[in-house]
Design a protein around this motif. Structure first.
Motif, PDB file in Angstrom:
ATOM      1  N   ARG A 180       0.840  -1.206   0.000  1.00 48.31           N
ATOM      2  CA  ARG A 180       0.000   0.000   0.000  1.00 48.31           C
ATOM      3  C   ARG A 180       0.866   1.244   0.000  1.00 48.31           C
ATOM      4  NH1 ARG A 180      -0.980   3.119   3.885  1.00 48.31           N
ATOM      5  NH2 ARG A 180      -0.288   1.618   5.439  1.00 48.31           N
ATOM      6  N   LEU A 181       1.929   1.220   0.795  1.00 52.65           N
ATOM      7  CA  LEU A 181       2.828   2.367   0.864  1.00 52.65           C
ATOM      8  C   LEU A 181       3.452   2.661  -0.503  1.00 52.65           C
ATOM      9  CD1 LEU A 181       5.280   3.081   3.754  1.00 52.65           C
ATOM     10  CD2 LEU A 181       6.091   3.224   1.409  1.00 52.65           C
ATOM     11  N   VAL A 182       3.823   1.587  -1.237  1.00 51.72           N
ATOM     12  CA  VAL A 182       4.408   1.762  -2.557  1.00 51.72           C
ATOM     13  C   VAL A 182       3.369   2.287  -3.546  1.00 51.72           C
ATOM     14  CG1 VAL A 182       5.399   0.519  -4.530  1.00 51.72           C
ATOM     15  CG2 VAL A 182       6.209   0.031  -2.217  1.00 51.72           C
ATOM     16  N   ARG A 183       2.119   1.781  -3.467  1.00 50.94           N
ATOM     17  CA  ARG A 183       1.063   2.253  -4.365  1.00 50.94           C
ATOM     18  C   ARG A 183       0.809   3.741  -4.162  1.00 50.94           C
ATOM     19  NH1 ARG A 183      -1.396  -2.784  -3.094  1.00 50.94           N
ATOM     20  NH2 ARG A 183      -2.736  -1.767  -1.537  1.00 50.94           N
ATOM     21  N   GLU A 184       0.815   4.203  -2.884  1.00 47.77           N
ATOM     22  CA  GLU A 184       0.629   5.622  -2.622  1.00 47.77           C
ATOM     23  C   GLU A 184       1.743   6.452  -3.244  1.00 47.77           C
ATOM     24  OE1 GLU A 184       0.365   5.943   1.576  1.00 47.77           O
ATOM     25  OE2 GLU A 184      -1.673   5.131   1.701  1.00 47.77           O
ATOM     26  N   ALA A 185       2.960   5.932  -3.161  1.00 43.04           N
ATOM     27  CA  ALA A 185       4.074   6.674  -3.753  1.00 43.04           C
ATOM     28  C   ALA A 185       3.910   6.803  -5.266  1.00 43.04           C
ATOM     29  CB  ALA A 185       5.387   5.973  -3.415  1.00 43.04           C
ATOM     30  N   ILE A 186       3.406   5.735  -5.894  1.00 43.96           N
ATOM     31  CA  ILE A 186       3.191   5.786  -7.344  1.00 43.96           C
ATOM     32  C   ILE A 186       2.103   6.800  -7.689  1.00 43.96           C
ATOM     33  CG2 ILE A 186       2.406   4.448  -9.344  1.00 43.96           C
ATOM     34  CD1 ILE A 186       3.636   1.984  -8.031  1.00 43.96           C
ATOM     35  N   GLN A 187       1.002   6.784  -6.884  1.00 49.92           N
ATOM     36  CA  GLN A 187      -0.122   7.684  -7.171  1.00 49.92           C
ATOM     37  C   GLN A 187       0.255   9.149  -6.953  1.00 49.92           C
ATOM     38  OE1 GLN A 187      -3.157   6.144  -4.596  1.00 49.92           O
ATOM     39  NE2 GLN A 187      -3.508   4.294  -5.844  1.00 49.92           N
ATOM     40  N   SER A 230      12.433  16.240 -13.381  1.00 47.71           N
ATOM     41  CA  SER A 230      12.438  16.816 -12.025  1.00 47.71           C
ATOM     42  C   SER A 230      11.164  16.417 -11.272  1.00 47.71           C
ATOM     43  CB  SER A 230      12.524  18.344 -12.112  1.00 47.71           C
ATOM     44  OG  SER A 230      13.691  18.737 -12.822  1.00 47.71           O
ATOM     45  N   ILE A 231      11.326  15.898 -10.050  1.00 47.97           N
ATOM     46  CA  ILE A 231      10.194  15.464  -9.228  1.00 47.97           C
ATOM     47  C   ILE A 231       9.597  16.683  -8.523  1.00 47.97           C
ATOM     48  CG2 ILE A 231       9.476  13.936  -7.347  1.00 47.97           C
ATOM     49  CD1 ILE A 231      11.931  12.229  -7.944  1.00 47.97           C
ATOM     50  N   LYS A 232       8.258  16.791  -8.547  1.00 48.54           N
ATOM     51  CA  LYS A 232       7.612  17.895  -7.838  1.00 48.54           C
ATOM     52  C   LYS A 232       7.690  17.668  -6.326  1.00 48.54           C
ATOM     53  CE  LYS A 232       4.455  19.321 -11.507  1.00 48.54           C
ATOM     54  NZ  LYS A 232       3.041  19.585 -11.889  1.00 48.54           N
ATOM     55  N   PRO A 233       7.868  18.729  -5.547  1.00 45.56           N
ATOM     56  CA  PRO A 233       8.055  18.590  -4.084  1.00 45.56           C
ATOM     57  C   PRO A 233       6.923  17.881  -3.366  1.00 45.56           C
ATOM     58  CG  PRO A 233       8.730  20.777  -4.827  1.00 45.56           C
ATOM     59  CD  PRO A 233       8.082  20.129  -6.006  1.00 45.56           C
ATOM     60  N   ARG A 234       5.695  17.984  -3.894  1.00 42.59           N
ATOM     61  CA  ARG A 234       4.598  17.328  -3.182  1.00 42.59           C
ATOM     62  C   ARG A 234       4.661  15.802  -3.258  1.00 42.59           C
ATOM     63  NH1 ARG A 234       1.743  20.336  -7.095  1.00 42.59           N
ATOM     64  NH2 ARG A 234       1.078  19.176  -8.936  1.00 42.59           N
ATOM     65  N   SER A 235       5.589  15.269  -4.070  1.00 41.93           N
ATOM     66  CA  SER A 235       5.763  13.814  -4.144  1.00 41.93           C
ATOM     67  C   SER A 235       6.753  13.311  -3.114  1.00 41.93           C
ATOM     68  CB  SER A 235       6.235  13.417  -5.553  1.00 41.93           C
ATOM     69  OG  SER A 235       5.326  13.838  -6.531  1.00 41.93           O
ATOM     70  N   TYR A 236       7.485  14.243  -2.433  1.00 42.52           N
ATOM     71  CA  TYR A 236       8.564  13.826  -1.533  1.00 42.52           C
ATOM     72  C   TYR A 236       8.096  12.987  -0.349  1.00 42.52           C
ATOM     73  CZ  TYR A 236      11.575  17.114  -4.065  1.00 42.52           C
ATOM     74  OH  TYR A 236      12.295  17.762  -5.014  1.00 42.52           O
ATOM     75  N   PRO A 237       6.987  13.386   0.361  1.00 41.21           N
ATOM     76  CA  PRO A 237       6.611  12.617   1.578  1.00 41.21           C
ATOM     77  C   PRO A 237       6.397  11.126   1.288  1.00 41.21           C
ATOM     78  CG  PRO A 237       5.432  14.700   1.519  1.00 41.21           C
ATOM     79  CD  PRO A 237       6.115  14.598   0.205  1.00 41.21           C
ATOM     80  N   SER A 238       5.672  10.799   0.224  1.00 43.70           N
ATOM     81  CA  SER A 238       5.422   9.388  -0.056  1.00 43.70           C
ATOM     82  C   SER A 238       6.702   8.673  -0.458  1.00 43.70           C
ATOM     83  CB  SER A 238       4.349   9.248  -1.139  1.00 43.70           C
ATOM     84  OG  SER A 238       4.769   9.906  -2.331  1.00 43.70           O
ATOM     85  N   LEU A 239       7.621   9.364  -1.166  1.00 45.36           N
ATOM     86  CA  LEU A 239       8.898   8.739  -1.528  1.00 45.36           C
ATOM     87  C   LEU A 239       9.763   8.530  -0.297  1.00 45.36           C
ATOM     88  CD1 LEU A 239       9.831  10.608  -4.861  1.00 45.36           C
ATOM     89  CD2 LEU A 239       8.977   8.282  -4.592  1.00 45.36           C
ATOM     90  N   LYS A 271      -2.176   8.615 -17.896  1.00 47.88           N
ATOM     91  CA  LYS A 271      -1.905   7.315 -17.266  1.00 47.88           C
ATOM     92  C   LYS A 271      -0.602   6.705 -17.779  1.00 47.88           C
ATOM     93  CE  LYS A 271      -6.722   6.057 -16.366  1.00 47.88           C
ATOM     94  NZ  LYS A 271      -7.792   5.060 -16.629  1.00 47.88           N
ATOM     95  N   ASN A 272      -0.290   6.960 -19.043  1.00 47.28           N
ATOM     96  CA  ASN A 272       0.922   6.353 -19.626  1.00 47.28           C
ATOM     97  C   ASN A 272       2.195   7.046 -19.139  1.00 47.28           C
ATOM     98  OD1 ASN A 272      -0.519   4.457 -21.078  1.00 47.28           O
ATOM     99  ND2 ASN A 272      -0.745   5.786 -22.883  1.00 47.28           N
ATOM    100  N   ARG A 273       2.088   8.314 -18.649  1.00 43.10           N
ATOM    101  CA  ARG A 273       3.269   8.998 -18.104  1.00 43.10           C
ATOM    102  C   ARG A 273       3.411   8.591 -16.652  1.00 43.10           C
ATOM    103  NH1 ARG A 273       0.726  13.364 -20.998  1.00 43.10           N
ATOM    104  NH2 ARG A 273      -0.066  14.196 -19.035  1.00 43.10           N
ATOM    105  N   ARG A 274       4.213   7.566 -16.412  1.00 44.48           N
ATOM    106  CA  ARG A 274       4.268   6.957 -15.079  1.00 44.48           C
ATOM    107  C   ARG A 274       5.638   6.344 -14.810  1.00 44.48           C
ATOM    108  NH1 ARG A 274       2.686   3.423 -18.783  1.00 44.48           N
ATOM    109  NH2 ARG A 274       3.140   1.190 -18.473  1.00 44.48           N
ATOM    110  N   VAL A 275       5.891   6.070 -13.512  1.00 49.52           N
ATOM    111  CA  VAL A 275       7.044   5.255 -13.095  1.00 49.52           C
ATOM    112  C   VAL A 275       6.475   4.148 -12.210  1.00 49.52           C
ATOM    113  CG1 VAL A 275       9.196   5.174 -11.809  1.00 49.52           C
ATOM    114  CG2 VAL A 275       8.668   7.164 -13.204  1.00 49.52           C
ATOM    115  N   GLU A 276       6.652   2.932 -12.610  1.00 47.76           N
ATOM    116  CA  GLU A 276       6.128   1.783 -11.868  1.00 47.76           C
ATOM    117  C   GLU A 276       7.166   1.317 -10.840  1.00 47.76           C
ATOM    118  OE1 GLU A 276       5.146  -1.005 -14.873  1.00 47.76           O
ATOM    119  OE2 GLU A 276       3.260  -0.030 -15.418  1.00 47.76           O
ATOM    120  N   PHE A 277       6.661   0.965  -9.638  1.00 43.58           N
ATOM    121  CA  PHE A 277       7.505   0.457  -8.557  1.00 43.58           C
ATOM    122  C   PHE A 277       7.213  -1.039  -8.398  1.00 43.58           C
ATOM    123  CE2 PHE A 277       8.740   4.419  -6.088  1.00 43.58           C
ATOM    124  CZ  PHE A 277       8.338   5.297  -7.080  1.00 43.58           C
TER     125      PHE A 277
END
Length: 454
Positions: free
Chosen positions: A343-350, A360-369, A445-451
């Protein structure tokens, strides 16, 4: 009388040819070889030759009698030719022939009466005849012997003849048939002959050629429906042109050449086999020496610095006992992946977002990463990152962008303490879409990084 003359002429030709035929037999050893190959083209052979000959000319043909006079006479003739051998069984020959042709009406007709004709005889000067003919070797391969010294050939072609007939009327004076000059007519030569190999440079040539004319002017008389013709029986010598070490293509015996090539290959393979056996024997002895291990410690005697170690002892590369390991063993605990971990990994993907068109990763993605990085540190899991894009842009740019985004996520996780050796980053570009690229929602949906956690 005509038959007797022809018989005597042929006897003379054969008598002159007999010693040359004997020489051909003795000068061609059965075991001789040539370096020419069977599939190497004509470059290994002599293909051009010239010939000179002499013989008997007569206004007669086995296919149609003696033209317009009852009794033909044989006269001396001479000739020369140039030949180009295209294949071992096919050549092109340019011939020149000259001489005289004679006949008279002194022979009785079939009813036992003398011919009642206005002309007594004729004599034609064959000033020249030039023809281009194809020459086919009917018998080239001698299956009884590896070497040939005799050939049977046939020829046919076309050309021109220039001649001047003189006719003698009955009880009259000889006169020219056409005082204004020579007559030129088309000729069709058809012939056959025997050729004997005297050496790699010289051949004996015996032949007989019938020349069919496109007219009825040869004897100066137009008598009957048949057109005139004349024949030439000859004996001569043919000289091959080219380097002396090359054989003549016309005498090439493919069966013999192939036999010699196979024999040479067999001899070479036998020599190579013997050499390989000797080398293998030496190699086997060396290997046995290197593999011998008298004390059974796994190190050959050749490299063993401590021979005689006890059976079953653990030794180093030099065959000496290893120091005993007194370090207490630590049992590695393998963590199981739980549903909370997934679940933790799925949240990071979402929650993962990038700057538009960038890695460049947007800052709002940092907490889940950050939570994923902590999971990797505490439980020692491995993670595979797979970057994907939509189909906007070129294939090459999308492949680079997907790889960069996956690497960007990896670098962020490593910066938070994750083990870089346990994170694999791969880019797939636009090759693995999960939705249609025809809509904005699908491209999102196609612009993604899968974990993938494991």
């Amino acid at each position: 009388m005509k038959t007797t003359f022809t018989f005597r002429a042929m006897c003379i030709i054969l008598a002159l040819a007999t010693p040359l035929i004997t020489l051909a037999q003795t000068n061609t050893p059965a075991g001789s070889t040539t370096s020419a190959g069977i599939f190497n083209g004509t470059k290994d052979y002599k293909t051009f030759s010239i010939g000179v000959n002499g013989g008997l000319l007569a206004p007669v043909s086995p296919t149609g009698g003696s033209n317009d006079f009852t009794k033909w006479k044989a006269s001396a003739g001479y000739g020369a030719y140039v030949k180009w051998q295209i294949l071992h069984a096919l050549g092109i020959r340019a011939d020149y022939i000259g001489g005289k042709l004679k006949a008279d009406n002194s022979k009785e007709l079939g009813n036992g009466k003398m011919p009642d004709r206005p002309y007594e005889s004729f004599e034609t000067s064959l000033k020249w005849s030039a023809a281009l003919s194809a020459v086919v070797n009917v018998a080239t391969i001698n299956w009884l012997y590896k070497q040939n010294f005799v050939q049977i050939y046939v020829s046919a072609g076309g050309g021109l003849a220039g001649y001047s007939p003189k006719i003698t009327p009955t009880n009259g004076t000889e006169r020219e048939y056409k005082p204004n000059g020579s007559i030129k007519e088309l000729i069709i030569p058809v012939g056959a002959g025997l050729k004997f190999k005297l050496s790699d440079m010289v051949n004996l040539d015996l032949g007989y050629t019938i020349h069919f004319l496109d007219g009825d002017n040869l004897d100066g008389v137009n008598y009957g429906p048949d057109r005139d013709k004349y024949s030439y029986g000859y004996a001569g010598l043919e000289f091959s042109l080219g380097p002396t070490h090359k054989p003549q293509l016309t005498w090439n015996n493919p069966a013999k050449v192939m036999y010699d090539e196979l024999a040479a290959q067999k001899a070479a393979l036998q020599t190579e086999l013997e050499s390989s056996r000797s080398a293998n024997a030496r190699l086997s002895a060396d290997v046995d020496k290197l593999l011998k291990d008298s004390d059974g410690d796994g190190v050959s005697d050749f490299f063993d610095k401590c021979p005689g170690t006890a059976q079953g002892s653990k030794v180093d590369g030099g065959g000496c006992d290893l120091p005993k390991d007194t370090t207490p063993r630590v049992t590695k605990v393998v963590q199981q992946i739980t549903e909370d971990d997934r679940r933790l990994v799925r949240e990071a993907i979402q929650n993962l977002e990038f700057e538009t068109g960038k890695a460049s990763i947007k800052p709002r993605s940092y907490p889940s990463l950050d939570r994923v990085a902590e999971l990797l540190k505490t439980k020692g899991f491995s993670l595979k990152l797979a970057g994907h894009t939509d189909n906007v842009g070129t294939d090459a740019k999308n492949m680079v962008l997907s790889k960069d985004r996956a690497e960007s996520v990896k670098q962020y996780l490593v910066s938070k303490g994750a083990n870089p050796s346990r994170i694999e980053a791969t880019g797939y570009g636009e090759t693995q879409p999960i939705a249609s690229n025809k809509t904005a929602a699908g491209r999102q949906k196609n612009r993604r990084v899968e974990f993938t956690l494991y």
